[in-house]
Design a protein around this motif. Structure first.
Motif, PDB file in Angstrom:
ATOM      1  N   GLY A   1      28.463   4.565  -9.811  1.00 46.66           N
ATOM      2  CA  GLY A   1      29.544   5.413  -9.311  1.00 46.66           C
ATOM      3  C   GLY A   1      29.134   6.857  -9.077  1.00 46.66           C
ATOM      4  O   GLY A   1      29.982   7.700  -8.810  1.00 46.66           O
ATOM      5  N   GLN A   2      27.850   7.154  -9.226  1.00 46.72           N
ATOM      6  CA  GLN A   2      27.409   8.518  -8.888  1.00 46.72           C
ATOM      7  C   GLN A   2      26.082   8.475  -8.129  1.00 46.72           C
ATOM      8  O   GLN A   2      25.277   7.559  -8.307  1.00 46.72           O
ATOM      9  CB  GLN A   2      27.268   9.380 -10.143  1.00 46.72           C
ATOM     10  N   PRO A   3      25.868   9.454  -7.242  1.00 42.32           N
ATOM     11  CA  PRO A   3      24.610   9.452  -6.509  1.00 42.32           C
ATOM     12  C   PRO A   3      23.419   9.721  -7.425  1.00 42.32           C
ATOM     13  O   PRO A   3      23.582  10.349  -8.484  1.00 42.32           O
ATOM     14  CB  PRO A   3      24.768  10.576  -5.487  1.00 42.32           C
ATOM     15  N   LEU A   4      22.255   9.248  -7.024  1.00 39.75           N
ATOM     16  CA  LEU A   4      21.052   9.464  -7.825  1.00 39.75           C
ATOM     17  C   LEU A   4      20.841  10.954  -8.091  1.00 39.75           C
ATOM     18  O   LEU A   4      20.477  11.355  -9.202  1.00 39.75           O
ATOM     19  CB  LEU A   4      19.828   8.872  -7.110  1.00 39.75           C
ATOM     20  N   SER A   5      21.079  11.770  -7.062  1.00 41.00           N
ATOM     21  CA  SER A   5      20.848  13.210  -7.212  1.00 41.00           C
ATOM     22  C   SER A   5      21.672  13.767  -8.372  1.00 41.00           C
ATOM     23  O   SER A   5      21.201  14.649  -9.101  1.00 41.00           O
ATOM     24  CB  SER A   5      21.194  13.931  -5.911  1.00 41.00           C
ATOM     25  N   ALA A   6      22.877  13.232  -8.579  1.00 37.90           N
ATOM     26  CA  ALA A   6      23.719  13.712  -9.683  1.00 37.90           C
ATOM     27  C   ALA A   6      23.122  13.305 -11.027  1.00 37.90           C
ATOM     28  O   ALA A   6      23.131  14.074 -11.997  1.00 37.90           O
ATOM     29  CB  ALA A   6      25.132  13.173  -9.552  1.00 37.90           C
ATOM     30  N   ALA A   7      22.553  12.077 -11.071  1.00 44.53           N
ATOM     31  CA  ALA A   7      21.958  11.608 -12.325  1.00 44.53           C
ATOM     32  C   ALA A   7      20.719  12.427 -12.673  1.00 44.53           C
ATOM     33  O   ALA A   7      20.376  12.584 -13.845  1.00 44.53           O
ATOM     34  CB  ALA A   7      21.590  10.129 -12.213  1.00 44.53           C
ATOM     35  N   LEU A   8      20.047  12.944 -11.634  1.00 39.21           N
ATOM     36  CA  LEU A   8      18.800  13.667 -11.882  1.00 39.21           C
ATOM     37  C   LEU A   8      19.042  15.153 -12.137  1.00 39.21           C
ATOM     38  O   LEU A   8      18.150  15.854 -12.596  1.00 39.21           O
ATOM     39  CB  LEU A   8      17.857  13.502 -10.688  1.00 39.21           C
ATOM     40  N   ALA A   9      20.249  15.614 -11.825  1.00 34.35           N
ATOM     41  CA  ALA A   9      20.530  17.067 -11.947  1.00 34.35           C
ATOM     42  C   ALA A   9      20.579  17.502 -13.413  1.00 34.35           C
ATOM     43  O   ALA A   9      20.894  16.712 -14.286  1.00 34.35           O
ATOM     44  CB  ALA A   9      21.843  17.393 -11.255  1.00 34.35           C
TER      45      ALA A   9
ATOM     46  N   ASN B   1       0.826  -1.213   0.000  1.00 36.93           N
ATOM     47  CA  ASN B   1       0.000   0.000   0.000  1.00 36.93           C
ATOM     48  C   ASN B   1       0.860   1.263   0.000  1.00 36.93           C
ATOM     49  O   ASN B   1       0.414   2.314  -0.436  1.00 36.93           O
ATOM     50  CB  ASN B   1      -0.878   0.037   1.255  1.00 36.93           C
ATOM     51  N   GLU B   2       2.084   1.147   0.530  1.00 35.29           N
ATOM     52  CA  GLU B   2       2.946   2.316   0.651  1.00 35.29           C
ATOM     53  C   GLU B   2       3.852   2.460  -0.569  1.00 35.29           C
ATOM     54  O   GLU B   2       4.067   1.506  -1.308  1.00 35.29           O
ATOM     55  CB  GLU B   2       3.822   2.210   1.913  1.00 35.29           C
ATOM     56  N   THR B   3       4.391   3.668  -0.720  1.00 30.38           N
ATOM     57  CA  THR B   3       5.364   3.901  -1.790  1.00 30.38           C
ATOM     58  C   THR B   3       6.756   4.067  -1.180  1.00 30.38           C
ATOM     59  O   THR B   3       6.883   4.407  -0.001  1.00 30.38           O
ATOM     60  CB  THR B   3       5.017   5.175  -2.575  1.00 30.38           C
ATOM     61  N   ILE B   4       7.775   3.843  -2.001  1.00 34.88           N
ATOM     62  CA  ILE B   4       9.166   3.979  -1.571  1.00 34.88           C
ATOM     63  C   ILE B   4       9.764   5.188  -2.287  1.00 34.88           C
ATOM     64  O   ILE B   4       9.995   5.126  -3.510  1.00 34.88           O
ATOM     65  CB  ILE B   4       9.980   2.702  -1.940  1.00 34.88           C
ATOM     66  N   PRO B   5      10.017   6.275  -1.558  1.00 36.76           N
ATOM     67  CA  PRO B   5      10.546   7.478  -2.211  1.00 36.76           C
ATOM     68  C   PRO B   5      11.808   7.177  -3.032  1.00 36.76           C
ATOM     69  O   PRO B   5      12.665   6.406  -2.584  1.00 36.76           O
ATOM     70  CB  PRO B   5      10.864   8.404  -1.030  1.00 36.76           C
ATOM     71  N   ASP B   6      11.890   7.754  -4.208  1.00 29.77           N
ATOM     72  CA  ASP B   6      13.028   7.642  -5.142  1.00 29.77           C
ATOM     73  C   ASP B   6      13.116   6.307  -5.878  1.00 29.77           C
ATOM     74  O   ASP B   6      13.973   6.125  -6.742  1.00 29.77           O
ATOM     75  CB  ASP B   6      14.389   7.889  -4.452  1.00 29.77           C
ATOM     76  N   LYS B   7      12.256   5.358  -5.544  1.00 28.73           N
ATOM     77  CA  LYS B   7      12.385   4.034  -6.164  1.00 28.73           C
ATOM     78  C   LYS B   7      12.191   4.106  -7.678  1.00 28.73           C
ATOM     79  O   LYS B   7      12.984   3.553  -8.452  1.00 28.73           O
ATOM     80  CB  LYS B   7      11.376   3.071  -5.536  1.00 28.73           C
ATOM     81  N   GLY B   8      11.140   4.792  -8.111  1.00 29.31           N
ATOM     82  CA  GLY B   8      10.861   4.872  -9.547  1.00 29.31           C
ATOM     83  C   GLY B   8      12.007   5.507 -10.306  1.00 29.31           C
ATOM     84  O   GLY B   8      12.395   5.035 -11.392  1.00 29.31           O
ATOM     85  N   ALA B   9      12.576   6.558  -9.731  1.00 28.90           N
ATOM     86  CA  ALA B   9      13.689   7.237 -10.394  1.00 28.90           C
ATOM     87  C   ALA B   9      14.912   6.323 -10.464  1.00 28.90           C
ATOM     88  O   ALA B   9      15.611   6.277 -11.478  1.00 28.90           O
ATOM     89  CB  ALA B   9      14.033   8.532  -9.657  1.00 28.90           C
ATOM     90  N   VAL B  10      15.164   5.567  -9.395  1.00 28.81           N
ATOM     91  CA  VAL B  10      16.300   4.636  -9.415  1.00 28.81           C
ATOM     92  C   VAL B  10      16.104   3.602 -10.518  1.00 28.81           C
ATOM     93  O   VAL B  10      17.014   3.336 -11.314  1.00 28.81           O
ATOM     94  CB  VAL B  10      16.495   3.944  -8.043  1.00 28.81           C
TER      95      VAL B  10
END
Ligand SMILES: Nc1ncnc2c1ncn2[C@@H]1O[C@H](COP(=O)(O)OP(=O)(O)O)[C@@H](O)[C@H]1O
Ligand SMILES: [Mg+2]
Length: 309
Positions: free
Chosen positions: A301-309, A45-54
């Protein structure tokens, strides 16, 4: 922004356990990976933040790495570019951000192409009970998590509901015809390619599940392409290589905390093992979210935030 489900002003053709799929035209689809999570084939029932983007950014990273070695469905996973091409999506840009992939549309083969480098999961379950896999005998004396060399190709049916069923290659060939051997060849190639890169980062790809489809090529001729997601924690078992030891289950980088929680609920008689799922405590959600981000970082080798920037 965590997203449980989307409702875009496009023609939705499917809502899977994780992805919402929209058709743009005969040749293109939009795959939106939500933050839904499933375990034991039950969607929570719950969602996992950032999962879809990963899932989307990791698949995109692999597709790019695969280059032309294996033809695949990705056109772009850059949300700004997608929104520029599909103006109806402008109001949805934030919701779609990072999780969306524009893809060549394919007629998906109704088989999950599973490659196993190690004896685990449903294969270990069947083997330990009967010495077989998809009903066919394996060598005796294998231990849990033992390595297969060469890896095994173990297709499974795509159950519309409930659990996938392991099938023999013979049955797969009866169901989809001559393409079966090409799917096996391509699946092995992707697995070998992915496990080599993962092993440089100290990660074992114990097994992975791939989907293929037929798509129209440039000259109108049909070709077989890799679709859906590739080498993600939802489709693969990733083990820390440094702690690998045959003869026992491995701690894995994927949905382990969720599976452990659900198993405990089941053993305590609070969950039947089928829908509806129990509700998840916030520490399990946080741990899962951190895991998805960390496997992304370990592999790319890079954080998700870098891939999304
Ligand atoms: N390029 C493509 N063209 C058409 N369908 C696709 C393509 N890529 C993936 N799909 C389909 O989109 C759906 C993705 O949703 P997902 O949540 O992963 O489903 P599932 O619950 O079957 O794992 C799957 O049914 C998959 O077969
Ligand atoms: Mg899928």
């Amino acid at each position: 922004m965590a997203v449980a489900a989307t409702s875009l002003p496009l023609r939705q053709i499917r809502s899977g356990k994780v992805r919402d799929v929209y058709a743009l035209d005969d040749d293109t689809v939009l795959l939106v990976a939500t933050d839904r999570v499933s375990a034991f084939d039950v969607v929570m029932n719950e969602t996992i933040p950032d999962k879809g983007a990963v899932l989307t950014q990791l698949s995109a990273w692999w597709f790019e790495k695969l280059g032309t070695a294996v033809k695949h469905h990705m056109i772009t996973a850059d949300t700004a570019e997608i929104v520029a091409r599909v103006p109806e999506l402008v109001p949805y840009e934030e919701e779609l951000s990072g999780r969306t992939m524009l893809c060549r549309r394919a007629e998906v083969f109704p088989v999950e192409c599973v490659i196993r480098g190690y004896l685990s999961g449903s294969a270990w379950k069947e083997y330990s009970a009967s010495g077989t896999l998809a009903g066919e005998p394996l060598p005796t004396g294998l231990r849990e998590s033992d390595r297969f060399d060469p890896p095994l190709f173990t297709p499974a049916t795509k159950a519309a509901e409930g659990h996938d069923e392991n099938i023999t290659v013979a049955r797969m060939t009866r169901e989809i015809g001559r393409a079966a051997s090409e799917l096996e060849r391509l699946a092995r190639l992707v697995y070998e390619f992915g496990s080599e890169i993962a092993s440089e980062r100290g990660i074992i790809v114990a097994d992975t599940k791939l989907e293929f489809g037929r798509a129209r090529g440039n000259e109108g001729a049909e070709e077989i392409i890799l679709v859906d997601e590739v080498l993600t924690p939802d489709s693969s078992r990733f083990w820390p290589a440094g702690r690998y030891e045959a003869g026992r289950p491995q701690e894995s980088f994927d949905k382990q905390p969720l599976r452990d929680y659900l198993e405990a609920e089941r053993k305590a008689g609070r969950w039947t093992g089928n829908a509806p799922p129990p509700s998840l405590p916030s520490n399990v959600i946080d741990e899962m979210s951190a895991r998805y981000r960390s496997i992304f970082e370990m592999l790319t080798g890079q954080p998700l935030s870098a891939a999304l920037a």
